[in-house]
Design a protein around this motif. Sequence first.
Motif, PDB file in Angstrom:
ATOM      1  N   ALA A   1      31.815  22.342  46.896  1.00 51.41           N
ATOM      2  CA  ALA A   1      31.196  22.635  45.604  1.00 51.41           C
ATOM      3  C   ALA A   1      31.788  23.888  44.982  1.00 51.41           C
ATOM      4  O   ALA A   1      31.871  24.011  43.759  1.00 51.41           O
ATOM      5  CB  ALA A   1      29.688  22.792  45.766  1.00 51.41           C
ATOM      6  N   TYR A   2      32.225  24.824  45.812  1.00 55.42           N
ATOM      7  CA  TYR A   2      32.788  26.058  45.287  1.00 55.42           C
ATOM      8  C   TYR A   2      34.190  25.860  44.738  1.00 55.42           C
ATOM      9  O   TYR A   2      34.623  26.590  43.848  1.00 55.42           O
ATOM     10  CB  TYR A   2      32.785  27.133  46.369  1.00 55.42           C
TER      11      TYR A   2
ATOM     12  N   ARG B   1      33.357  16.376  39.493  1.00 57.73           N
ATOM     13  CA  ARG B   1      32.970  14.968  39.596  1.00 57.73           C
ATOM     14  C   ARG B   1      32.350  14.591  40.945  1.00 57.73           C
ATOM     15  O   ARG B   1      31.322  13.893  40.976  1.00 57.73           O
ATOM     16  CB  ARG B   1      34.189  14.091  39.300  1.00 57.73           C
ATOM     17  N   PRO B   2      32.906  15.003  42.098  1.00 58.44           N
ATOM     18  CA  PRO B   2      32.320  14.554  43.374  1.00 58.44           C
ATOM     19  C   PRO B   2      30.850  14.945  43.529  1.00 58.44           C
ATOM     20  O   PRO B   2      30.004  14.092  43.828  1.00 58.44           O
ATOM     21  CB  PRO B   2      33.201  15.251  44.416  1.00 58.44           C
ATOM     22  N   LEU B   3      30.530  16.217  43.312  1.00 64.35           N
ATOM     23  CA  LEU B   3      29.144  16.642  43.487  1.00 64.35           C
ATOM     24  C   LEU B   3      28.259  16.125  42.354  1.00 64.35           C
ATOM     25  O   LEU B   3      27.083  15.814  42.564  1.00 64.35           O
ATOM     26  CB  LEU B   3      29.063  18.163  43.556  1.00 64.35           C
TER      27      LEU B   3
ATOM     28  N   ALA C   1      22.281  19.899  52.156  1.00 59.42           N
ATOM     29  CA  ALA C   1      21.117  20.635  52.633  1.00 59.42           C
ATOM     30  C   ALA C   1      21.503  22.000  53.155  1.00 59.42           C
ATOM     31  O   ALA C   1      20.843  22.997  52.867  1.00 59.42           O
ATOM     32  CB  ALA C   1      20.408  19.833  53.725  1.00 59.42           C
ATOM     33  N   SER C   2      22.587  22.073  53.935  1.00 59.47           N
ATOM     34  CA  SER C   2      22.966  23.359  54.491  1.00 59.47           C
ATOM     35  C   SER C   2      23.432  24.310  53.413  1.00 59.47           C
ATOM     36  O   SER C   2      23.146  25.503  53.466  1.00 59.47           O
ATOM     37  CB  SER C   2      24.068  23.168  55.541  1.00 59.47           C
ATOM     38  N   ALA C   3      24.135  23.804  52.402  1.00 56.00           N
ATOM     39  CA  ALA C   3      24.555  24.693  51.323  1.00 56.00           C
ATOM     40  C   ALA C   3      23.370  25.191  50.532  1.00 56.00           C
ATOM     41  O   ALA C   3      23.313  26.336  50.120  1.00 56.00           O
ATOM     42  CB  ALA C   3      25.532  23.966  50.396  1.00 56.00           C
TER      43      ALA C   3
ATOM     44  N   GLY D   1      22.422  19.188  46.182  1.00 56.18           N
ATOM     45  CA  GLY D   1      23.772  19.682  46.068  1.00 56.18           C
ATOM     46  C   GLY D   1      23.778  21.176  46.280  1.00 56.18           C
ATOM     47  O   GLY D   1      22.767  21.829  46.324  1.00 56.18           O
ATOM     48  N   GLY D   2      24.972  21.717  46.429  1.00 59.64           N
ATOM     49  CA  GLY D   2      25.084  23.148  46.665  1.00 59.64           C
ATOM     50  C   GLY D   2      24.512  23.936  45.515  1.00 59.64           C
ATOM     51  O   GLY D   2      24.591  23.530  44.369  1.00 59.64           O
TER      52      GLY D   2
END
Length: 720
Positions: A186-187, A372-374, A694-696, A717-718
């Motif tokens: 995401a970053y 686009r992916p996230l 979830a972890s992000a 999502g992050g």
Amino acid sequence: MKRGVVKRVSEGFEGRALVSGGSVSGGSVNSAPAGSGSATSVPPGPAPDVGGTPPPRARRAVVPDLAWRPPALLLLGLGLWAYALPRIDFRTMDDYGLLDRLPAAFYASLLVLTAGFLVSLRRAGTSPGWPLAHCVALLVALKAPPAVLYDSVRYPWASKHDAVVNTMLGVGELRPNAALSGNMSAYDQWPGFFTLNAALVRAFGVESTAVYLNWAPIVLGLITLPVLVLIYRTFTEDWRLVWTAVWIFQLANWVGQDYLAPQGFAYVLHLSVLAVVLRHFVRPGSAGRLRDRAYLDPAAAAVPPPTAPRQRAVCVLILAPLIAAINAAHQLTPVMLCAALFVLSLTRRYRNYGLLVVSGLLMLTWDLTMGRPLFLETLGTLRESIGELTENSRAGYAGQLTGPGPELAGRANIAMVLAVVALAGIAVLGRRRLTRSALPLLLVSIAPVPLFAVNDYGGEMLFRVYLFGLPGAAFFAAAALVPATAGAHRSRGGLARRRTAAVALPVVIVALAAGFLPSYYGKETMYYTPPAETELVTRAIDRLPKDGLILATSGSFPQALHRYDQVEHWFFAEQELPENEKMLVDPARYLADGIPPGTTAHVVLTRTQDIYTAGEGLLPPGGFATLRARLKASPLFTTVEEHPYGIVLAYTPAPAASRPAPATPATSAPGAAPATRAAPAPRAASVTSASRVASAAAATRSTPATPAAPAAPATSGGTP
């Protein structure tokens, strides 16, 4: 006729003489009685008419000059703060974080600064510099202690932003389509903030962003302050109201999103765009009676001058780079900006669709290309989260806050929100003319509220809605405390309101300061990490080969995502409390079943994880100690390094011939939804996109505001 002119001139001198204490330079009015041998100075008075004597006039008491008090109180407050700072014993924090480690001098400094600010408000119209100086001093006093004192990064999850910058400097490229562990891709999809900091690291010649990371709240606060003043001056001419709103904003901004993160950076840009729109996008002929001084609230400002279509088009071109920067830095802030511009377009005053269209197109362009992916993954979760008000607005990630400090922080947060909203409501209902003139600011503050029904944003939507609505809420809260005396008749009702405000204003801002401290520092034990713990984690991750797996209870510990582009991460306790209770029955087998065959895996359990999982309710009381003891005693894990601040365990699987049949816990591996899995998940499924999300979300979450019922891990999502 001549006598009338002489009388008016004499009266004019009299007025100026009273202001200067009885004499006027270059025009003093002195006279001597007839028959006196010497000229004796007498109080100035109106010239006598022919044939009469002037009426006796009572002398007015000269008001003492109090101009020395604001700087004196400012220096005293800062002196007390500087005296208290080295006496803050942050290394021995316990249940209440910094609250019971702050010396009496620190609390006294806040009281003195508050007193100085209240005194400076009396001359805010002619000397706005002193309220400004006190607001800056308050910002430093409230948020600088960690930057000055701490020998490590505040907020363990903030260290991952340093890891992103270091990775960008090392790799030298963006990988938006790479499935990086912890959803760190995401970053790379929103890299603007990290690219800027990579440039700053190179320009300053420092080792990493960790050198200046703790100073971000001060820097962002100083940048935000003039933007807030510009917004508030658009709707009021009363400097007392402006500075009181700024003061309340700083006290009520306990959310903790002003650290070195994309949200804090994008938030400043968001407010800057709104400031320009509110001042320079007024349509011609839309003000109506709001330009009539007699119709307005005494403190309200007239609507800014209208702008022609060509001027607004130029402003759109100027703002487009700022809006593009917001889209390149953060996922949620562009949505908040479009919501604000949309509600403004519903008003006659700001019915300009051009900027709204440009903002929407820029947001969609970024979301459908770099992001686009996230973006597509988030769209897939909307159907599940839309309408889940209790889930989307929950304050917390997975469990119920536990422990004296977190529980006190939760209660303080609730009280702070209710106080600010109640005060704003009083002003909205009680000062309707001010509300009508400042209606755009009210609408902008309400605009984020419907997002409750859309997504929980990793358990943070509650905090973000409050953050984006705070500027307007602070303005109206200040309007409830600062009476409109300018231009008002000195009636009994006005006198009563002024007397009430004289008591309510200091009481409320002292109460807000008292609420800020537990909200911001009540959970500080989770946020400070000893350097030895950071070094332990760094060594543990550096031991792993490429494609190794690091296991931890949560992502809220220092250097949790060190080498995130080379090592997989599994934060196995970031789920509902009942699932974690099942995991604690046999944690060694639970983890072993989720580790893919042939993977080199290390478990890292640290002091910060212990405090975090207990405070956030992820594990039951004593659960972390049970987990550590059972993993250490299990033949499936070998101790690599043990330290007072943590332990590192290596996974040592039994030979295939002697390996017992795997257990079937409900969710024994990251992202493994089926509860009847018969064999360990393959490598590709060991860290699925859902668990990375979830972890992000947990690693970037803000200070929880209120206790909440246990909820499933976030899937938004992050949330950088």
